[in-house]
Design a protein around this motif. Structure first.
Motif, PDB file in Angstrom:
ATOM      1  N   PHE A   1       0.834  -1.204   0.000  1.00 51.36           N
ATOM      2  CA  PHE A   1       0.000   0.000   0.000  1.00 51.36           C
ATOM      3  C   PHE A   1       0.867   1.252   0.000  1.00 51.36           C
ATOM      4  O   PHE A   1       0.675   2.166  -0.813  1.00 51.36           O
ATOM      5  CB  PHE A   1      -0.918  -0.045   1.225  1.00 51.36           C
ATOM      6  CG  PHE A   1      -1.627   1.232   1.551  1.00 51.36           C
ATOM      7  CD1 PHE A   1      -2.430   1.873   0.626  1.00 51.36           C
ATOM      8  CD2 PHE A   1      -1.515   1.793   2.822  1.00 51.36           C
ATOM      9  CE1 PHE A   1      -3.100   3.056   0.945  1.00 51.36           C
ATOM     10  CE2 PHE A   1      -2.185   2.958   3.149  1.00 51.36           C
ATOM     11  CZ  PHE A   1      -2.974   3.592   2.212  1.00 51.36           C
ATOM     12  N   ILE A   2       1.843   1.290   0.906  1.00 49.13           N
ATOM     13  CA  ILE A   2       2.708   2.470   1.009  1.00 49.13           C
ATOM     14  C   ILE A   2       3.544   2.636  -0.259  1.00 49.13           C
ATOM     15  O   ILE A   2       3.718   3.754  -0.763  1.00 49.13           O
ATOM     16  CB  ILE A   2       3.601   2.357   2.266  1.00 49.13           C
ATOM     17  CG1 ILE A   2       2.723   2.454   3.518  1.00 49.13           C
ATOM     18  CG2 ILE A   2       4.678   3.429   2.278  1.00 49.13           C
ATOM     19  CD1 ILE A   2       3.443   2.156   4.816  1.00 49.13           C
ATOM     20  N   GLU A   3       4.025   1.532  -0.811  1.00 49.33           N
ATOM     21  CA  GLU A   3       4.782   1.589  -2.062  1.00 49.33           C
ATOM     22  C   GLU A   3       3.917   2.130  -3.199  1.00 49.33           C
ATOM     23  O   GLU A   3       4.372   2.952  -4.014  1.00 49.33           O
ATOM     24  CB  GLU A   3       5.301   0.196  -2.414  1.00 49.33           C
ATOM     25  CG  GLU A   3       6.164   0.153  -3.664  1.00 49.33           C
ATOM     26  CD  GLU A   3       6.640  -1.246  -4.010  1.00 49.33           C
ATOM     27  OE1 GLU A   3       7.314  -1.398  -5.045  1.00 49.33           O
ATOM     28  OE2 GLU A   3       6.326  -2.200  -3.255  1.00 49.33           O
ATOM     29  N   ALA A   4       2.652   1.697  -3.261  1.00 53.73           N
ATOM     30  CA  ALA A   4       1.739   2.184  -4.299  1.00 53.73           C
ATOM     31  C   ALA A   4       1.478   3.677  -4.143  1.00 53.73           C
ATOM     32  O   ALA A   4       1.435   4.422  -5.134  1.00 53.73           O
ATOM     33  CB  ALA A   4       0.429   1.405  -4.247  1.00 53.73           C
ATOM     34  N   LEU A   5       1.305   4.131  -2.910  1.00 48.71           N
ATOM     35  CA  LEU A   5       1.094   5.559  -2.659  1.00 48.71           C
ATOM     36  C   LEU A   5       2.297   6.377  -3.111  1.00 48.71           C
ATOM     37  O   LEU A   5       2.147   7.413  -3.762  1.00 48.71           O
ATOM     38  CB  LEU A   5       0.841   5.805  -1.170  1.00 48.71           C
ATOM     39  CG  LEU A   5      -0.542   5.491  -0.607  1.00 48.71           C
ATOM     40  CD1 LEU A   5      -0.572   5.747   0.891  1.00 48.71           C
ATOM     41  CD2 LEU A   5      -1.615   6.326  -1.293  1.00 48.71           C
ATOM     42  N   ARG A   6       3.485   5.930  -2.750  1.00 46.62           N
ATOM     43  CA  ARG A   6       4.697   6.664  -3.121  1.00 46.62           C
ATOM     44  C   ARG A   6       4.916   6.662  -4.625  1.00 46.62           C
ATOM     45  O   ARG A   6       5.472   7.616  -5.177  1.00 46.62           O
ATOM     46  CB  ARG A   6       5.897   6.063  -2.397  1.00 46.62           C
ATOM     47  CG  ARG A   6       5.889   6.369  -0.899  1.00 46.62           C
ATOM     48  CD  ARG A   6       7.000   5.656  -0.158  1.00 46.62           C
ATOM     49  NE  ARG A   6       6.986   6.007   1.252  1.00 46.62           N
ATOM     50  CZ  ARG A   6       7.680   5.354   2.188  1.00 46.62           C
ATOM     51  NH1 ARG A   6       8.443   4.324   1.839  1.00 46.62           N
ATOM     52  NH2 ARG A   6       7.615   5.727   3.451  1.00 46.62           N
TER      53      ARG A   6
ATOM     54  N   ALA B   1      -7.223   8.110   6.607  1.00 45.67           N
ATOM     55  CA  ALA B   1      -8.071   8.569   5.504  1.00 45.67           C
ATOM     56  C   ALA B   1      -7.651   7.916   4.189  1.00 45.67           C
ATOM     57  O   ALA B   1      -8.507   7.514   3.381  1.00 45.67           O
ATOM     58  CB  ALA B   1      -8.015  10.091   5.380  1.00 45.67           C
ATOM     59  N   SER B   2      -6.339   7.792   3.968  1.00 47.77           N
ATOM     60  CA  SER B   2      -5.896   7.178   2.716  1.00 47.77           C
ATOM     61  C   SER B   2      -6.179   5.682   2.706  1.00 47.77           C
ATOM     62  O   SER B   2      -6.534   5.123   1.663  1.00 47.77           O
ATOM     63  CB  SER B   2      -4.410   7.462   2.463  1.00 47.77           C
ATOM     64  OG  SER B   2      -3.596   7.018   3.513  1.00 47.77           O
ATOM     65  N   VAL B   3      -6.069   5.009   3.865  1.00 49.13           N
ATOM     66  CA  VAL B   3      -6.386   3.579   3.878  1.00 49.13           C
ATOM     67  C   VAL B   3      -7.890   3.359   3.739  1.00 49.13           C
ATOM     68  O   VAL B   3      -8.336   2.374   3.146  1.00 49.13           O
ATOM     69  CB  VAL B   3      -5.821   2.885   5.138  1.00 49.13           C
ATOM     70  CG1 VAL B   3      -6.727   3.049   6.354  1.00 49.13           C
ATOM     71  CG2 VAL B   3      -5.593   1.399   4.884  1.00 49.13           C
ATOM     72  N   GLY B   4      -8.694   4.298   4.257  1.00 48.50           N
ATOM     73  CA  GLY B   4     -10.142   4.213   4.064  1.00 48.50           C
ATOM     74  C   GLY B   4     -10.523   4.337   2.601  1.00 48.50           C
ATOM     75  O   GLY B   4     -11.427   3.648   2.112  1.00 48.50           O
TER      76      GLY B   4
ATOM     77  N   PRO C   1      -4.400  -3.163   4.287  1.00 54.66           N
ATOM     78  CA  PRO C   1      -3.149  -2.668   4.864  1.00 54.66           C
ATOM     79  C   PRO C   1      -3.210  -2.537   6.384  1.00 54.66           C
ATOM     80  O   PRO C   1      -2.174  -2.498   7.046  1.00 54.66           O
ATOM     81  CB  PRO C   1      -2.984  -1.290   4.204  1.00 54.66           C
ATOM     82  CG  PRO C   1      -3.696  -1.421   2.898  1.00 54.66           C
ATOM     83  CD  PRO C   1      -4.880  -2.300   3.181  1.00 54.66           C
ATOM     84  N   ARG C   2      -4.407  -2.478   6.945  1.00 56.69           N
ATOM     85  CA  ARG C   2      -4.551  -2.360   8.401  1.00 56.69           C
ATOM     86  C   ARG C   2      -4.631  -3.706   9.099  1.00 56.69           C
ATOM     87  O   ARG C   2      -4.612  -3.777  10.329  1.00 56.69           O
ATOM     88  CB  ARG C   2      -5.808  -1.535   8.721  1.00 56.69           C
ATOM     89  CG  ARG C   2      -7.097  -2.210   8.314  1.00 56.69           C
ATOM     90  CD  ARG C   2      -8.323  -1.308   8.429  1.00 56.69           C
ATOM     91  NE  ARG C   2      -8.664  -0.688   7.164  1.00 56.69           N
ATOM     92  CZ  ARG C   2      -9.747   0.063   6.959  1.00 56.69           C
ATOM     93  NH1 ARG C   2     -10.588   0.296   7.945  1.00 56.69           N
ATOM     94  NH2 ARG C   2     -10.004   0.590   5.783  1.00 56.69           N
TER      95      ARG C   2
END
Length: 387
Positions: free
Chosen positions: A285-290, A301-304, A340-341
Motif C-alpha cells: 500500500f505504502i509503495e503504491a502511494l509513493r 483517511a488514505s487507507v479508508g 493494509p490495516r
C-alpha cells in the motif's frame, strides 16, 4: 441473404457484448479539496489513483473514470447538490468519499432513491449506515475504537477520567462510548468537556482537565490543526507533568505527526491503522502511494479510500459492470480481505467494516515519529449500532 443477415446479427451481438464488457465505470468522489481540510481531498485522490494504478487502470476488466468534487469542508447542502449532479447529470455508478458526518447524512435520501452504492471513506458517526441501505463504510466509527480504549484505561487502574471532545456528532459519539463503557466497568468520568469545532485556544479546556482530579483524559478532535493545538496545550499547561495521561484515537495522525516533535512522544491512542503496521499488504500500500505521489501519506483517511476502492472493485466484479445497486450492496455484505490495516470484513447487518483495533504509542524510529502498535485488541464491531 439469410446467412448474411444472420452473420450481421451475430457480429452485432458480439460487438455489443464487447462494448458492454468495456463500458467505463464512473465513480464520484466527494471531499474537501480546498479550505482548511483540503488535505483530506489529497489523501483521497492519492489513494484512489494509487489503487487504480496498481490494477493498470482497470477494475474487473472495466476502465474507471473518477470524478472528484470539492465540498470545501463541513457543507451538507453543498455536498447534497454535488452528489445530485454526479448522480443525475454525470450518471455515476458509485459514490465515495465523505469526511464529515453531516455531509454523508445529507446524501442519504438521494442515494436511496437512485440506488447508488456509496462508500464512506472517513465519516465516523455510527448511525450513518442506518440512514440508507446503499451506504457501505470502510473507515471506522468512534464507538468501534473508543470502547477498547475505555477497557484498556480501566485495566491500567484508571478510575477517574475526563472526556474532551469536539462538539459535533462524532465527538458526541466518542464521549458517549467512553462514558458508557467506563461506567459499565466501574469507572467514573468526572467531567465531560465539549469544545466548539472552531476552537483554536485549548488552554481553558486543559486547565479544567488539570483541575478535575482525573487520572487521564480521553480526547477526540477532527484531523488537522486542532490536534496540534490541543497537544501543545496539554504539554504547556503541565498535564503530562501532573500525571494526567493522554488517550485518544486519531489525534497523532500521520499527516501531522512529524509536526508535533517531541511533544508527541509517549502519547497513546486506540485506533485501527498505523503506517507502521507490519504486514506485506501495508508495505505494498505504502509503495503504491509513493509511486503515485512523492508526498503521499499513509494514514487512516488514505487507507479508508484504498479499501473503499477495493470494495467498489468487488462490486463491479459481482455485477459484471452493470448498474445494479441492490446486487452490488448484496455482494459487498459478504466481503472479507487483507487490508493494509490487517484482516477486515463487512458486517452484513450494519454494512460497516469489522477490523482490529490497536493500542499505539508514539515513538521514534529511524529519526521519524511513528505510531507503534503495542497491543492488538482483535476484531471489533461497531458497538454504536449494538448498544
Amino acid at each position: 441473404m439469410r446467412k448474411l443477415i444472420g452473420g450481421a446479427i451475430a457480429a452485432a451481438a458480439v460487438a455489443c457484448a464487447a462494448q458492454a464488457q468495456a463500458a467505463t465505470i464512473k465513480v464520484g468522489v466527494i471531499g474537501p479539496f480546498s479550505g482548511p481540510f483540503a488535505h483530506y481531498g489529497k489523501l483521497y485522490k492519492d489513494s484512489v489513483e494509487a489503487y487504480l494504478a496498481s490494477h493498470a487502470g482497470k477494475l474487473a476488466g472495466h476502465e474507471v473514470q473518477v470524478l472528484y468534487r470539492d465540498n470545501g469542508g463541513p457543507n451538507p447542502s453543498g455536498t447534497k447538490a454535488l452528489a445530485q449532479e454526479l448522480v443525475v447529470k454525470d450518471k455515476v455508478d458509485y459514490l465515495g468519499g465523505f469526511v464529515f458526518t453531516p455531509n454523508a447524512m445529507a446524501v442519504a435520501p438521494l442515494i436511496t432513491q437512485s440506488k447508488t452504492p456509496t462508500v464512506i471513506f472517513n465519516a465516523a458517526t455510527s448511525d450513518i449506515t442506518e440512514k440508507s441501505p446503499y451506504f457501505i463504510r470502510t473507515s471506522y466509527t468512534l464507538w468501534q475504537v473508543t470502547v477498547p480504549a475505555a477497557r484498556w484505561a480501566y485495566k491500567q487502574g484508571k478510575r477517574k477520567m475526563v472526556t474532551a471532545v469536539t462538539d459535533y456528532a462524532p465527538g458526541v459519539d466518542a464521549e458517549t462510548a467512553f462514558k458508557t463503557e467506563f461506567a459499565r466497568l466501574g469507572g467514573t468520568v468526572v467531567e465531560s468537556i465539549r469544545m466548539p469545532i472552531s476552537t483554536t485556544d485549548f488552554a481553558p479546556f486543559v486547565q479544567r482537565i488539570k483541575a478535575s482530579g482525573a487520572q487521564g483524559v480521553y480526547v477526540f478532535l477532527p484531523g488537522g490543526p486542532p490536534n496540534l493545538g490541543f497537544v501543545k496545550a496539554y504539554n504547556e499547561n503541565g498535564l503530562r507533568a501532573a500525571g494526567i495521561d493522554f488517550l485518544g484515537s486519531a489525534e497523532t495522525d500521520e499527516f501531522d505527526l512529524q509536526k508535533f516533535g517531541d511533544a508527541a512522544l509517549g502519547l497513546t491512542t486506540a485506533f485501527h491503522y498505523s503506517a507502521a503496521h507490519d504486514s506485506d499488504a501495508n508495505r505494498k500500500f505504502i509503495e503504491a502511494l509513493r509511486g503515485q505521489s512523492k508526498d503521499a501519506i499513509a494514514n487512516y483517511a488514505s487507507v479508508g479510500a484504498w479499501d473503499g476502492m477495493a470494495v467498489i472493485h468487488r462490486m463491479i466484479e459481482a455485477t459484471g459492470g452493470k448498474r445494479d445497486g441492490a446486487a452490488a450492496i448484496e455482494a459487498a455484505r459478504k466481503l472479507s480481505w487483507e487490508s493494509p490495516r490487517g484482516p477486515v470484513s463487512i458486517d452484513p447487518a450494519t454494512r460497516h467494516v469489522t477490523q482490529n483495533v490497536y493500542l499505539r504509542k508514539v515513538e521514534r524510529s529511524g529519526g521519524q515519529l511513528v505510531n507503534r502498535e503495542i497491543e492488538n485488541f482483535g476484531p471489533q464491531p461497531d458497538f454504536g449500532l449494538r448498544k
